[in-house]
Design an enzyme around this catalytic site. Structure first.
Site, PDB file in Angstrom:
ATOM      1  N   ASP A   1     -53.686  -0.590  53.859  1.00 25.81           N
ATOM      2  CA  ASP A   1     -54.514  -0.766  55.043  1.00 25.81           C
ATOM      3  C   ASP A   1     -55.891  -0.093  54.952  1.00 25.81           C
ATOM      4  O   ASP A   1     -56.805  -0.633  54.339  1.00 25.81           O
ATOM      5  CB  ASP A   1     -53.697  -0.270  56.259  1.00 25.81           C
ATOM      6  CG  ASP A   1     -54.271  -0.750  57.582  1.00 25.81           C
ATOM      7  OD1 ASP A   1     -55.333  -1.373  57.585  1.00 25.81           O
ATOM      8  OD2 ASP A   1     -53.655  -0.496  58.629  1.00 25.81           O
TER       9      ASP A   1
ATOM     10  N   HIS B 274     -57.865  -3.508  53.752  1.00 34.31           N
ATOM     11  CA  HIS B 274     -59.245  -3.805  54.163  1.00 34.31           C
ATOM     12  C   HIS B 274     -60.105  -3.002  53.189  1.00 34.31           C
ATOM     13  O   HIS B 274     -60.327  -1.802  53.394  1.00 34.31           O
ATOM     14  CB  HIS B 274     -59.537  -3.343  55.585  1.00 34.31           C
ATOM     15  CG  HIS B 274     -58.525  -3.804  56.589  1.00 34.31           C
ATOM     16  ND1 HIS B 274     -58.427  -5.114  56.984  1.00 34.31           N
ATOM     17  CD2 HIS B 274     -57.555  -3.136  57.260  1.00 34.31           C
ATOM     18  CE1 HIS B 274     -57.447  -5.224  57.870  1.00 34.31           C
ATOM     19  NE2 HIS B 274     -56.905  -4.046  58.050  1.00 34.31           N
TER      20      HIS B 274
ATOM     21  N   HIS C 123     -47.912  -4.157  60.878  1.00 31.13           N
ATOM     22  CA  HIS C 123     -47.584  -3.020  61.752  1.00 31.13           C
ATOM     23  C   HIS C 123     -46.346  -3.318  62.617  1.00 31.13           C
ATOM     24  O   HIS C 123     -45.308  -2.740  62.385  1.00 31.13           O
ATOM     25  CB  HIS C 123     -48.752  -2.562  62.631  1.00 31.13           C
ATOM     26  CG  HIS C 123     -50.004  -2.265  61.856  1.00 31.13           C
ATOM     27  ND1 HIS C 123     -50.018  -1.343  60.834  1.00 31.13           N
ATOM     28  CD2 HIS C 123     -51.267  -2.775  61.933  1.00 31.13           C
ATOM     29  CE1 HIS C 123     -51.238  -1.296  60.314  1.00 31.13           C
ATOM     30  NE2 HIS C 123     -52.008  -2.153  60.953  1.00 31.13           N
TER      31      HIS C 123
ATOM     32  N   ARG D 199     -55.612 -10.153  70.221  1.00 33.03           N
ATOM     33  CA  ARG D 199     -56.770  -9.873  71.069  1.00 33.03           C
ATOM     34  C   ARG D 199     -58.057 -10.493  70.508  1.00 33.03           C
ATOM     35  O   ARG D 199     -59.058 -10.561  71.199  1.00 33.03           O
ATOM     36  CB  ARG D 199     -56.948  -8.354  71.267  1.00 33.03           C
ATOM     37  CG  ARG D 199     -57.260  -7.575  70.008  1.00 33.03           C
ATOM     38  CD  ARG D 199     -57.496  -6.074  70.278  1.00 33.03           C
ATOM     39  NE  ARG D 199     -57.930  -5.413  69.062  1.00 33.03           N
ATOM     40  CZ  ARG D 199     -57.129  -4.894  68.148  1.00 33.03           C
ATOM     41  NH1 ARG D 199     -55.821  -4.917  68.326  1.00 33.03           N
ATOM     42  NH2 ARG D 199     -57.619  -4.330  67.057  1.00 33.03           N
TER      43      ARG D 199
ATOM     44  N   TYR E 272     -61.950  -9.611  57.073  1.00 29.60           N
ATOM     45  CA  TYR E 272     -62.614 -10.093  58.298  1.00 29.60           C
ATOM     46  C   TYR E 272     -64.105  -9.758  58.365  1.00 29.60           C
ATOM     47  O   TYR E 272     -64.773 -10.094  59.333  1.00 29.60           O
ATOM     48  CB  TYR E 272     -61.891  -9.580  59.548  1.00 29.60           C
ATOM     49  CG  TYR E 272     -61.792  -8.073  59.691  1.00 29.60           C
ATOM     50  CD1 TYR E 272     -62.801  -7.354  60.334  1.00 29.60           C
ATOM     51  CD2 TYR E 272     -60.698  -7.384  59.199  1.00 29.60           C
ATOM     52  CE1 TYR E 272     -62.707  -5.976  60.465  1.00 29.60           C
ATOM     53  CE2 TYR E 272     -60.609  -6.015  59.335  1.00 29.60           C
ATOM     54  CZ  TYR E 272     -61.613  -5.311  59.966  1.00 29.60           C
ATOM     55  OH  TYR E 272     -61.523  -3.952  60.085  1.00 29.60           O
TER      56      TYR E 272
HETATM   57 ZN   LIG Z   1     -55.155  -3.593  59.066  1.00 33.82          ZN
END
Ligand SMILES: [Zn+2]
Length: 457
Positions: free
Chosen positions: A322, A57, A271, A211, A122
């Site tokens: 990450d 990210h 993960h 989620r 995102y």
């Molecule tokens: Zn991530």
């Protein structure tokens, strides 16, 4: 045409001494041979395929290392409090900030030996949560950043719809949200168009997490989504997420995914920290890959992935950085292995049948599953007809100069650091040499000015 002659080059079977690699003008390997240098650039180093960073990210690099003040040490500080800080950062950034931060980050990745990154993206909309005129404005910036840094990128725009299991999105998540599948597919299409601007760019797709999208929409997205590109999803990272899934989905996250969708070897489960034995075997059986991010998982206190059981079943995994609190691929491999050693009180935790050397095992897993995470199915290390992407370690570094070929790879994986590299070559060109990126000064200046403006460090 250009040639390099290396002290040795790593192939799947081992090191080739005095390897000469000839490439064409586009950086594609024409020939690999052993012996005479001719016109070749002589490099006193050991060349290996570049590392694949399967989870990034980029914007979070702006906060790397600054979430470590715990003023009230009695209060809880965990993944969820860290996430609040991350949301605040996400709300402040303009498109040009994303480009400057990502360019710095990707240049640093190249310096550490990564040649390709999967950007799990995102942060889509403007500060008010409105889509930009170009739906893929930020995707385009990330691709421009990769082009500036010279790294290859697989842009993975994420479907993010909900604020948690069964919950509406919260205002601070407004930049992430695609309300419907149709909205997400439009974003995916715009992102696909954005990849055309850079020949080193390709596309993946995915769902932020179970989620973040309504269960029925997860199914439809996978059924109607592209078939032959990588699919990425965050899963089972935090214990709270497992408990919430058990209440809302009546199943654990990986259990639900395996029971409700057609999981294939195009899936990359990021993960997957908390698994039952059945889930571990289910992932391995499905052919899906796991993406492990040991420095971030350690920093956030996620937990330890059950690697031993997964590798016993032939499970495949790659590495990613990450949140980018660490950018050293060797460190990712070590933290992953040492977590296993510390909890099992064994040392041979990082081996598979037929591969007794821990360094060779870890490196191969990270490379091959990493390539799959990018949509690259190539399983051979270096091969004629493929681009020449390599990290080169210094043959004069004391530990490497004195190691036998048999011990060289594990000496790199377990005992080297980035100061022991000579540089990184992507598409046949040095992008970093002697630890300096070819556009180092501009990239750093832009990053420092951008972060000063954001006032976050
Ligand atoms: Zn991530």
């Amino acid at each position: 045409m250009k040639s390099y002659k290396f002290k040795a080059l790593l192939q799947q079977e081992g090191w080739i001494d005095n390897a000469v690699v000839t490439i064409d003008n586009s950086g594609i390997i024409k020939e690999i041979s052993a012996g005479t240098a001719g016109e070749a650039e002589v490099v006193n180093g050991f060349a290996m395929p570049g590392f694949q960073n399967a989870h990034s990210h980029a914007f979070q690099y702006a906060m790397a290392g600054i979430a470590e003040r715990h003023e009230n040490h009695e209060a809880a500080d965990d993944f969820w409090t860290w996430r609040e800080a991350m949301y605040q950062l996400a709300l402040t950034m303009e498109p040009e900030d994303i480009e400057h931060v990502a360019t710095m980050l990707y240049a640093e990745m190249v310096r550490h030996g990564y040649t390709h990154v999967a950007e799990f993206h995102y942060l889509h909309h403007d500060k008010n949560g409105q889509p930009y005129n170009n739906l893929a404005e930020h995707g385009e910036r990330l691709i421009a950043a990769a082009a500036n840094a010279g790294i290859k990128i697989t842009l993975v725009p994420m479907f993010y719809q909900k604020g948690g299991f069964g919950m509406d999105p919260q205002p601070r998540q407004r930049r992430f949200i695609s309300p419907t599948i149709a909205d997400y597919f439009r974003l995916l299409e715009a992102s696909h168009n954005a990849t055309r601007a850079y020949e080193g760019a390709s596309l993946g797709y995915g769902i932020h997490s179970l989620r973040a999208v309504q269960p029925s929409d997860i199914n439809t997205t996978i059924k109607e989504g592209p078939k032959n590109i990588p699919f990425h999803i965050h899963i089972a990272e935090q214990l709270k997420e497992i408990e919430d899934a058990k209440i809302y989905l009546k199943q654990r996250p990986v259990e639900w995914l395996l029971n409700n969708t057609e999981v294939t070897d195009h899936f990359h489960l990021v993960h997957a920290t908390h698994l039952t034995k059945e889930e571990i075997h289910g992932i391995a059986r499905s052919g899906a890959n796991v993406v492990l991010c040991p420095s971030t998982e350690g920093n956030l206190g996620d937990g330890i992935f059950p690697l031993k059981e997964f590798q016993k079943k032939g499970g495949r995994w790659s590495i990613g950085t990450d949140s980018h609190v660490g950018l050293n691929p060797l460190e990712e491999l070590r933290i992953l292995d040492y977590g296993q050693r510390l909890t099992s009180h064994q040392r041979n935790t990082f081996v598979a049948s037929g591969e007794p050397d821990s360094g060779a095992y870890g490196y191969k897993q990270a490379l091959l599953a990493g390539r799959k995470a990018m949509g690259n199915e190539n399983t051979y290390y270096f091969e004629a007809g493929k681009p020449f992407d390599a990290v080169v370690y210094n043959a004069e570094a004391a530990l490497l100069a004195s190691s036998s070929a048999e011990n060289r790879l594990s000496s790199i994986v377990y005992a080297a650091d980035v100061a022991m590299t000579l540089g990184t070559i992507i598409n046949g060109k040095w992008k970093v040499k002697n630890n300096i990126h070819s556009d180092h000064r501009d990239i750093v200046n832009n990053f420092v000015q951008c972060v000063a403006k954001l006032k976050i460090r």
